[in-house]
Write a protein that holds these residues in place. Structure first.
Motif, PDB file in Angstrom:
ATOM      1  N   UNK A 188       0.866  -1.187   0.000  1.00  0.00           N
ATOM      2  CA  UNK A 188       0.000   0.000   0.000  1.00  0.00           C
ATOM      3  C   UNK A 188       0.901   1.234   0.000  1.00  0.00           C
ATOM      4  N   UNK A 189       0.758   2.091  -1.009  1.00  0.00           N
ATOM      5  CA  UNK A 189       1.656   3.235  -1.150  1.00  0.00           C
ATOM      6  C   UNK A 189       1.422   4.308  -0.090  1.00  0.00           C
ATOM      7  N   UNK A 190       0.240   4.332   0.524  1.00  0.00           N
ATOM      8  CA  UNK A 190      -0.057   5.383   1.503  1.00  0.00           C
ATOM      9  C   UNK A 190       0.629   5.139   2.843  1.00  0.00           C
ATOM     10  N   UNK A 191       0.665   3.886   3.306  1.00  0.00           N
ATOM     11  CA  UNK A 191       1.250   3.591   4.624  1.00  0.00           C
ATOM     12  C   UNK A 191       2.288   2.469   4.588  1.00  0.00           C
ATOM     13  N   UNK A 192       2.601   1.960   3.376  1.00  0.00           N
ATOM     14  CA  UNK A 192       3.607   0.916   3.171  1.00  0.00           C
ATOM     15  C   UNK A 192       3.263  -0.404   3.853  1.00  0.00           C
ATOM     16  N   UNK A 193       1.986  -0.642   4.182  1.00  0.00           N
ATOM     17  CA  UNK A 193       1.604  -1.955   4.693  1.00  0.00           C
ATOM     18  C   UNK A 193       1.688  -2.981   3.563  1.00  0.00           C
ATOM     19  N   UNK A 194       1.923  -4.232   3.946  1.00  0.00           N
ATOM     20  CA  UNK A 194       2.280  -5.280   2.983  1.00  0.00           C
ATOM     21  C   UNK A 194       1.283  -6.427   3.067  1.00  0.00           C
ATOM     22  N   UNK A 195       1.034  -7.052   1.908  1.00  0.00           N
ATOM     23  CA  UNK A 195       0.221  -8.266   1.845  1.00  0.00           C
ATOM     24  C   UNK A 195       0.966  -9.323   1.049  1.00  0.00           C
ATOM     25  N   UNK A 196       1.050 -10.534   1.647  1.00  0.00           N
ATOM     26  CA  UNK A 196       1.725 -11.664   1.026  1.00  0.00           C
ATOM     27  C   UNK A 196       0.719 -12.702   0.541  1.00  0.00           C
ATOM     28  N   UNK A 197       1.237 -13.618  -0.274  1.00  0.00           N
ATOM     29  CA  UNK A 197       0.526 -14.855  -0.601  1.00  0.00           C
ATOM     30  C   UNK A 197       1.050 -15.951   0.326  1.00  0.00           C
ATOM     31  N   UNK A 198       0.119 -16.687   0.947  1.00  0.00           N
ATOM     32  CA  UNK A 198       0.504 -17.780   1.848  1.00  0.00           C
ATOM     33  C   UNK A 198       0.116 -19.107   1.207  1.00  0.00           C
ATOM     34  N   UNK A 199       1.096 -20.024   1.154  1.00  0.00           N
ATOM     35  CA  UNK A 199       0.858 -21.356   0.606  1.00  0.00           C
ATOM     36  C   UNK A 199       0.486 -22.318   1.739  1.00  0.00           C
ATOM     37  N   UNK A 200      -0.784 -22.752   1.800  1.00  0.00           N
ATOM     38  CA  UNK A 200      -1.244 -23.565   2.948  1.00  0.00           C
ATOM     39  C   UNK A 200      -0.861 -25.039   2.794  1.00  0.00           C
ATOM     40  N   UNK A 201       0.415 -25.303   2.984  1.00  0.00           N
ATOM     41  CA  UNK A 201       0.897 -26.681   2.894  1.00  0.00           C
ATOM     42  C   UNK A 201       1.413 -27.121   4.254  1.00  0.00           C
ATOM     43  N   UNK A 202       1.340 -28.430   4.467  1.00  0.00           N
ATOM     44  CA  UNK A 202       1.825 -28.970   5.733  1.00  0.00           C
ATOM     45  C   UNK A 202       3.346 -28.967   5.794  1.00  0.00           C
ATOM     46  N   UNK A 203       4.011 -29.035   4.662  1.00  0.00           N
ATOM     47  CA  UNK A 203       5.465 -28.985   4.635  1.00  0.00           C
ATOM     48  C   UNK A 203       5.910 -27.573   4.209  1.00  0.00           C
ATOM     49  N   UNK A 204       7.124 -27.221   4.554  1.00  0.00           N
ATOM     50  CA  UNK A 204       7.641 -25.889   4.270  1.00  0.00           C
ATOM     51  C   UNK A 204       8.032 -25.763   2.794  1.00  0.00           C
ATOM     52  N   UNK A 205       7.780 -24.579   2.249  1.00  0.00           N
ATOM     53  CA  UNK A 205       8.119 -24.359   0.838  1.00  0.00           C
ATOM     54  C   UNK A 205       9.493 -23.701   0.683  1.00  0.00           C
ATOM     55  N   UNK A 206      10.069 -23.207   1.769  1.00  0.00           N
ATOM     56  CA  UNK A 206      11.390 -22.587   1.691  1.00  0.00           C
ATOM     57  C   UNK A 206      12.043 -22.591   3.067  1.00  0.00           C
ATOM     58  N   UNK A 207      13.373 -22.529   3.072  1.00  0.00           N
ATOM     59  CA  UNK A 207      14.141 -22.526   4.319  1.00  0.00           C
ATOM     60  C   UNK A 207      14.356 -21.090   4.797  1.00  0.00           C
ATOM     61  N   UNK A 208      14.863 -20.965   6.014  1.00  0.00           N
ATOM     62  CA  UNK A 208      15.138 -19.626   6.550  1.00  0.00           C
ATOM     63  C   UNK A 208      16.268 -18.960   5.787  1.00  0.00           C
ATOM     64  N   UNK A 209      17.219 -19.736   5.292  1.00  0.00           N
ATOM     65  CA  UNK A 209      18.304 -19.167   4.493  1.00  0.00           C
ATOM     66  C   UNK A 209      17.766 -18.543   3.202  1.00  0.00           C
ATOM     67  N   UNK A 210      16.765 -19.157   2.595  1.00  0.00           N
ATOM     68  CA  UNK A 210      16.153 -18.594   1.392  1.00  0.00           C
ATOM     69  C   UNK A 210      15.398 -17.301   1.712  1.00  0.00           C
ATOM     70  N   UNK A 211      14.800 -17.255   2.902  1.00  0.00           N
ATOM     71  CA  UNK A 211      14.129 -16.025   3.322  1.00  0.00           C
ATOM     72  C   UNK A 211      15.148 -14.907   3.506  1.00  0.00           C
TER      73      UNK A 211
END
Length: 442
Positions: free
Chosen positions: A110-133
């Motif tokens: 959001x350009x007015x207050x810089x709040x952010x919205x992500x896409x969440x993948x609802x899987x039981x296993x992780x899609x990425x590691x902390x190093x990738x983050x």
């Protein structure tokens, strides 16, 4: 994991096919569907011909990939804080931050207050590691250009590089820096210090003693001056003292003759000087023609030739310039030509350099700061600071509305924000239909 964009009922969605239903986290799906956190995009679960799809409506700002990454330190900390906040709050919603989908094209800001919205993948296993983050944030920080503190980029990178780096530590650093920047400076309760300045007393300069003159002496001086003026001796003496001998200027006939000789030499019609110059080349004539006259003739001849050469060179340069303007290199340039506009300060032609892959049209902000690649006048407030984006993909050019308040139109059809539309030569782009600013793609 690839996302595909589809438009359904005039809304833009990103969808992904679920290959294995057993991977789905039903708790996460129910949380997002019925009590969606403010930092996530809403989700829909769709089944078509025994194929399950997850659909996310793209809304709530512009894509992070479309944002300008030239900012100051405070703006960067504020953006990073909003990007990192979901990683801290995910656990409160029974969600795993490792399943946040990290792609700048699908992170809405959001350009007015810089709040952010992500896409969440609802899987039981992780899609990425902390190093990738961490690598995602390293790449993002490295792309930012700070306008006030370039060394701060290195400080942030040190925090997310190395074995001890973690998202939690990085979030704490950004949060602490943001608090310091927003903390008011100075002691509000302290009384202002009054500084008294002593003004030195003016110094008096003693006046010189008056010069006493007798009445008879002043009368004698005035008589001598009057006599000298009448005899014109005073004027001649002044002229001789300043300029030497008081020579008389040329009369009108002489001045007219010299003027004619000057234009005659300039146009190449001073026959006498040319005749003397040719006579010099004949043997035995050097003694008959005086040396001063010979040198003057040669000098005049050189002056005429030099002037002619300059005129010829100048004409050649003008001709070459006209040719170079006609053969204009427009490779990598998207040209928009104005068709009509109901307001002033609108340029007739806009040339956008898209060789870097994209270009943005916007306007100057109130402080005169550049906001886009091409900026309209700051008085045109109905145009967004970053209004519309043009992207180069192979040999095709696409147009994207950056969630502008007054919208963008392509061939009189309103563009959905954050969606790419293919451009063709001859298409008409309307920037705010209310004021009728229409450009044609050349």
């Amino acid at each position: 994991m690839m996302l595909n964009e589809v438009m359904i009922a005039n809304k833009n969605y990103a969808s992904v096919v679920v290959e294995n239903r057993k991977r789905l986290d039903l708790i996460a799906i129910n949380v997002i569907r019925y009590d969606c956190p403010s930092f996530l995009l809403p989700i829909r679960l769709v089944s078509i011909d025994n194929e399950v799809q997850l659909r996310y409506e793209i809304l709530g700002g512009i894509r992070l990939a479309y944002m300008a990454l030239q900012m100051n330190k405070h703006e960067l900390d504020k953006l990073l804080y909003q990007l990192l906040l979901p990683y801290v709050d995910c656990a409160d919603w029974f969600l795993d931050f490792h399943n946040i989908y990290l792609d700048r094209n699908y992170i809405m800001v959001d350009q007015s207050n810089l709040t952010v919205r992500y896409i969440y993948m609802p899987y039981t296993d992780r899609i990425q590691s902390e190093e990738e983050v961490l690598q995602f944030f390293r790449d993002l920080v490295a792309c930012v250009t700070l306008q006030d503190d370039e060394a701060y980029i290195a400080t942030l990178l040190r925090c997310i590089i190395g074995k001890d780096a973690s998202i939690t530590v990085f979030a704490d650093l950004v949060k602490e820096n943001l608090k310091k920047e927003e903390m008011p400076t100075g002691n509000k309760g302290a009384a202002p210090v009054q500084v008294t300045r002593q003004i030195p007393a003016p110094t008096t300069v003693p006046s010189p003693p008056p010069i006493e003159k007798s009445v008879s002496q002043s009368v004698e001086i005035e008589a001598e001056v009057d006599k000298a003026y009448k005899e014109n001796k005073l004027v001649n003496s002044i002229g001789e003292g300043l300029f030497g001998e008081n020579e008389k200027g040329p009369d009108k006939k002489t001045a007219k003759k010299e003027k004619q000789n000057f234009f005659g030499r300039l146009l190449g019609s001073d026959k006498k000087n040319k005749k003397d110059a040719f006579a010099l080349s004949e043997p035995g004539n050097q003694d008959r023609i005086g040396a001063p006259n010979i040198m003057a003739a040669l000098e005049n001849e050189r002056h005429v030739e030099t002037f002619a050469e300059k005129q010829q060179n100048s004409a050649a340069e003008d001709y070459n310039t006209e040719i170079s303007d006609d053969v204009e290199d427009l490779s990598g340039i998207l040209r928009l030509r104005l068709e009509r506009a109901q307001v002033d300060n609108i340029p007739n032609v806009i040339d956008l350099d898209i060789r870097k892959g994209y270009a943005v049209i916007g306007r100057y902000d109130k402080t005169g700061k550049l906001s886009a690649d091409f900026n309209f006048d700051m008085s045109l407030t109905f145009i967004g600071r970053r209004h519309v984006r043009f992207e180069l993909s192979g040999e095709d050019v696409y147009i994207i509305d950056l969630e502008s308040k007054n919208h963008t139109y392509l061939n009189n059809e309103e563009l959905l924000p954050n969606r790419r539309y293919l451009l063709h030569t001859g298409d008409r782009i309307t920037i705010t239909q209310k004021y009728g600013i229409v450009y044609q793609v050349c």
